[in-house]
Scaffold this motif. Structure first.
Motif, short mmCIF file in Angstrom:
data_model
loop_
_atom_site.label_atom_id
_atom_site.label_comp_id
_atom_site.label_asym_id
_atom_site.label_seq_id
_atom_site.Cartn_x
_atom_site.Cartn_y
_atom_site.Cartn_z
N PHE A 249 0.83 -1.21 0.00
CA PHE A 249 0.00 0.00 0.00
C PHE A 249 0.87 1.25 0.00
O PHE A 249 0.62 2.21 -0.76
CB PHE A 249 -0.94 0.01 1.21
CG PHE A 249 -1.78 1.25 1.27
CD1 PHE A 249 -1.44 2.32 2.10
CD2 PHE A 249 -2.90 1.37 0.45
CE1 PHE A 249 -2.20 3.48 2.12
CE2 PHE A 249 -3.66 2.53 0.48
CZ PHE A 249 -3.32 3.58 1.30
N HIS B 9 2.65 1.60 -3.38
CA HIS B 9 1.80 1.86 -4.54
C HIS B 9 1.00 3.14 -4.38
O HIS B 9 1.06 4.05 -5.21
CB HIS B 9 0.85 0.67 -4.77
CG HIS B 9 0.05 0.79 -6.02
ND1 HIS B 9 -1.10 1.54 -6.11
CD2 HIS B 9 0.25 0.26 -7.26
CE1 HIS B 9 -1.58 1.47 -7.33
NE2 HIS B 9 -0.78 0.69 -8.05
N ASP B 10 0.20 3.20 -3.33
CA ASP B 10 -0.71 4.33 -3.21
C ASP B 10 -0.07 5.57 -2.62
O ASP B 10 -0.51 6.68 -2.91
CB ASP B 10 -1.93 3.92 -2.36
CG ASP B 10 -2.97 3.17 -3.18
OD1 ASP B 10 -4.04 2.83 -2.64
OD2 ASP B 10 -2.70 2.92 -4.38
N VAL B 11 0.92 5.42 -1.76
CA VAL B 11 1.55 6.62 -1.18
C VAL B 11 2.71 7.09 -2.05
O VAL B 11 2.86 8.27 -2.33
CB VAL B 11 2.05 6.36 0.26
CG1 VAL B 11 2.72 7.60 0.84
CG2 VAL B 11 0.89 5.90 1.16
N PHE C 75 -5.31 -4.52 -2.74
CA PHE C 75 -6.75 -4.47 -2.52
C PHE C 75 -7.10 -4.87 -1.09
O PHE C 75 -8.01 -4.31 -0.48
CB PHE C 75 -7.47 -5.32 -3.56
CG PHE C 75 -7.43 -4.68 -4.92
CD1 PHE C 75 -6.58 -5.14 -5.91
CD2 PHE C 75 -8.22 -3.57 -5.17
CE1 PHE C 75 -6.53 -4.52 -7.15
CE2 PHE C 75 -8.17 -2.95 -6.42
CZ PHE C 75 -7.33 -3.42 -7.40
N ARG D 18 -6.37 -1.86 1.07
CA ARG D 18 -7.36 -0.79 0.95
C ARG D 18 -8.63 -1.13 1.70
O ARG D 18 -9.23 -0.28 2.37
CB ARG D 18 -7.70 -0.55 -0.52
CG ARG D 18 -6.65 0.21 -1.28
CD ARG D 18 -7.08 0.33 -2.71
NE ARG D 18 -6.16 1.08 -3.53
CZ ARG D 18 -6.19 1.05 -4.86
NH1 ARG D 18 -7.08 0.32 -5.48
NH2 ARG D 18 -5.32 1.76 -5.56
#
Lengths: 202, 299, 171
Positions: free
Chosen positions: C130, C133-135, C159, C162
């Motif tokens: 996470f 990828h997302d940060v 996923f 999240r």
């Protein structure tokens, strides 16, 4: 639309990058598939908070002293080798050097660029390395400000050596380029000699 | 010529460490061409030539500054301030030394400034970051510094000046001069005609103003710094200039320019007798004319 | 200014490297802290990153920005540390220290503080993916390569992360 395809498009959806027909297809899939709808909702819910996460978080204590203790300055000898970017002509391959230098004049125009620079560098390499090795040994006796001055000036010269070498490689027969390259090599030796004198005599 | 004194080892004078700041003065006889080595890391070293066959030293050493020492024979002296600790903050000492005018003088310093006046012999001066200044008419000047400025306002037939970052200024050059630096700017003005000159820097700007003798040779070179040459209107010289990526500009009226592909650009002044060669990989080159007053006529 | 600092540091100038440290430590520490969850370990890893950066400075050729190069190096340091720790049998399933974020210097009330805390509570594998990828914006392929996992595994972990985060934020 398969669940895999849906999941791959979620990021684009959240970022508003998808064309209208794909968004429609996603909406249709999401209404029929609980799992994918949950994934989508989670991504959307996180988008806002993610955007406000700070980029930097300072450590609670200053970590630099711990880093500084572990950084051992690279020995000059090693840096001289690295900066030369030339396969080091150690004692064993001085034969190569000798052969290069004794090449008959008629062969000079057709000598490949790198060999001309290499031959010039070979003349300065032994003395350069010898001085760098001495300087590494004497380094501890030099004041930090002096070490910094030597480093600073060596960096200027190393850059000049690299640039003049690159120019010479492109046009190895130009006598002015040879002279400029030779001068930069000689200046490095001169600086190292000066630094060695300071280390020994002060 | 005075008969040389028999070898006489003088006792170490002033060897006891000075308690608070103390000033001592010592005077000893010296051969007119004695060789004198001076050692002072921090503070000021000032050497003045005089007509007496003796050396007079006035040393001011503060508490913690170290130990003043002096010794040798009449032909070879060694003196200076020996610091007790290496690396600690050393308080500055002042040495004022009168020496026979033709003495050979060798001075070493770290941050101490070195100045030599009225000397006529050979000078060998070296500092790390102390400023070096020379006036008078020494026979030979060798001066070297890392990042101290070097200012030679002296008419010496042979000069070898070297620095890393320190700016080099040579006034009244004439004779045989070599000046080189890594990034310090070099400015040379000649009063008499320069016979042989070699001025080079990696990234320091190089300026030469003056005359070159008819059979003289001047070589100027930088890696990446501008080079400016200002010559008198009466100069006869051939200038061969190679600037690989900088501009070559001439503001010298009457200079005849020849540009042959693959060859340096050549400017011929008058009969073209003196040979001047200029090279720079990334710097530009400017030639201009010194006006009658000796100032360059271009900004 | 930064470019000349890099060049000077490459030549061995430690003061120049100290300047680079000061310019980038916040970002690198944020990465280590979010990946690790443990503030003491994050501090150690941050130091490891800069020491490794100093050793590897010669390999930086300016093809990317120095910040990007340093960041990649940091990811590699943290992930390979995690791998070797796993081999040493250390318990990896620590869920981090959510309280650390309550003490963080840059403290915003509300949503993102909860998010930081929630990230710290994630299981290690999901947290790593996470954060990367997302940060930090790495792709699954890049994460797969650095972490030594399949990109499909990376997607699945993302996923999972999240959904877990959303549950925690809604609670």
């Amino acid at each position: 639309m398969t669940c895999d395809a849906f999941r791959d498009l979620i990021n684009g959806y959240v970022a508003g990058r998808l064309p209208a027909d794909q968004m429609e297809a996603m909406a249709r899939h999401a209404s029929a598939c609980d799992g994918c709808r949950d994934d989508m909702d989670a991504a959307v819910a996180l988008a806002g908070p993610l955007a406000t996460l700070p980029r930097d978080i300072a450590p609670e204590t200053d970590l630099w002293p711990g880093v500084a203790r572990r950084i051992v300055p690279a020995p000059w000898r090693q840096r001289v080798l690295a900066a030369a970017a030339v396969l080091l002509l150690m004692a064993g391959s001085s034969v190569t050097t000798a052969v290069l230098m004794r090449r008959p004049p008629s062969a000079v125009p057709s000598v490949a660029g790198a060999e001309v620079a290499q031959a010039i560098e070979a003349r300065y390499a032994p003395r350069t390395l010898e001085l760098a090795a001495v300087l590494d040994r004497e380094r501890k006796d030099l004041a930090p400000a002096t070490v910094a001055a030597i480093e600073r000036n060596l960096a200027v010269i190393d850059r000049a050596i690299a640039e003049s070498r690159a120019a010479l490689d492109k046009d190895p027969s130009d006598p002015d380029l040879r002279a400029l390259f030779r001068t930069s090599q000689a200046q490095r030796v001169a600086l190292l000699e000066q630094a060695t004198r300071i280390a020994r005599e002060l | 010529m005075r008969r040389a004194w028999p070898f006489l080892l003088l006792a170490m004078l002033g060897a006891s460490s000075l308690q608070a700041q103390e000033t001592v003065t010592r005077t000893v006889p010296a051969d007119g061409a004695a060789s004198i080595r001076v050692f002072n890391l921090v503070g000021t070293t000032r050497i003045v030539g005089w007509s007496s066959d003796s050396i007079r030293v006035t040393a001011t050493v503060p508490k913690g500054g170290g130990r003043f020492f002096m010794g040798g024979s009449v032909t070879a002296f060694k003196m200076g301030v020996e610091a007790k600790e290496q690396g600690a903050e050393i308080p500055p000492s002042t040495l004022e030394i009168r020496v026979p005018r033709l003495a050979r003088i060798w001075v070493k310093s770290a941050t101490a400034s070195i100045s030599v006046e009225n000397a006529g012999g050979e000078l060998d001066l070296a500092s790390v970051s102390g400023r070096i200044t020379v006036t008078g008419s020494p026979r030979v000047v060798m001066a070297e510094s890392m990042d101290g400025a070097i200012v030679i306002s002296a008419d010496a037939p042979v000069m070898r000046i070297k620095s890393a970052d320190g700016a080099i200024t040579v006034r009244h050059a004439g004779g045989d001069l070599t000046a080189s630096s890594v990034s310090g700017a070099i400015t040379v003005t000649s009063a008499r005609e320069l016979i042989s000159g070699r001025i080079e820097s990696v990234t320091g700007r190089v300026t030469f103003e003056g005359a070159v003798s008819a059979d003289g040779a001047l070589d100027l070179q930088t890696h990446e710094a501008p080079i400016t040459i200002a010559l008198p209107a009466t100069q006869n010289a051939t200038l061969d200039i190679t600037a690989f990526s900088g501009k070559v500009v001439s503001g010298f009226p009457g200079a005849r320019r020849t540009a042959t592909p693959g060859q340096p650009v050549r400017y011929t002044l008058g009969s073209g007798s003196a040979r001047i060669s200029v090279r720079s990989l990334k710097g530009g080159v400017r030639i201009q004319q010194l006006d009658v007053k000796g100032d360059s006529n271009a900004p | 200014m930064v470019e000349s600092s890099v060049r000077r540091a490459q030549a061995g100038d430690q003061d120049a490297f100290a300047a680079l440290y000061r310019a980038h430590v916040g970002r690198i520490h944020a990465l280590c802290l979010r990946l690790e969850g443990d503030s003491a370990r994050a501090a150690e890893l941050t130091q490891d990153v800069f020491v490794r950066a100093w050793q590897r400075l010669g390999t930086f050729r300016g093809e990317s920005s120095f910040a990007t190069w340093l960041h990649r190096l940091a990811v590699n340091v943290v992930l390979s540390d995690r791998r070797s720790a796993f081999r040493r049998g250390r318990r990896l399933l620590s869920t981090g220290e959510p309280e650390r974020f309550e003490r963080a210097g840059e403290c915003h009330a509300g949503a993102d503080l909860d998010l930081e805390g929630a990230i710290a509570r994630l299981p290690a594998g999901a947290r790593a993916v996470f954060v990367l990828h997302d940060v930090e914006g790495y792709t699954h392929e890049e994460i797969a390569e650095s972490a030594g996992i399949a990109s499909g595994t990376s997607k699945a972990q993302l996923f999972r992360a999240r959904r877990l985060l959303r549950e925690m934020l809604n609670a």
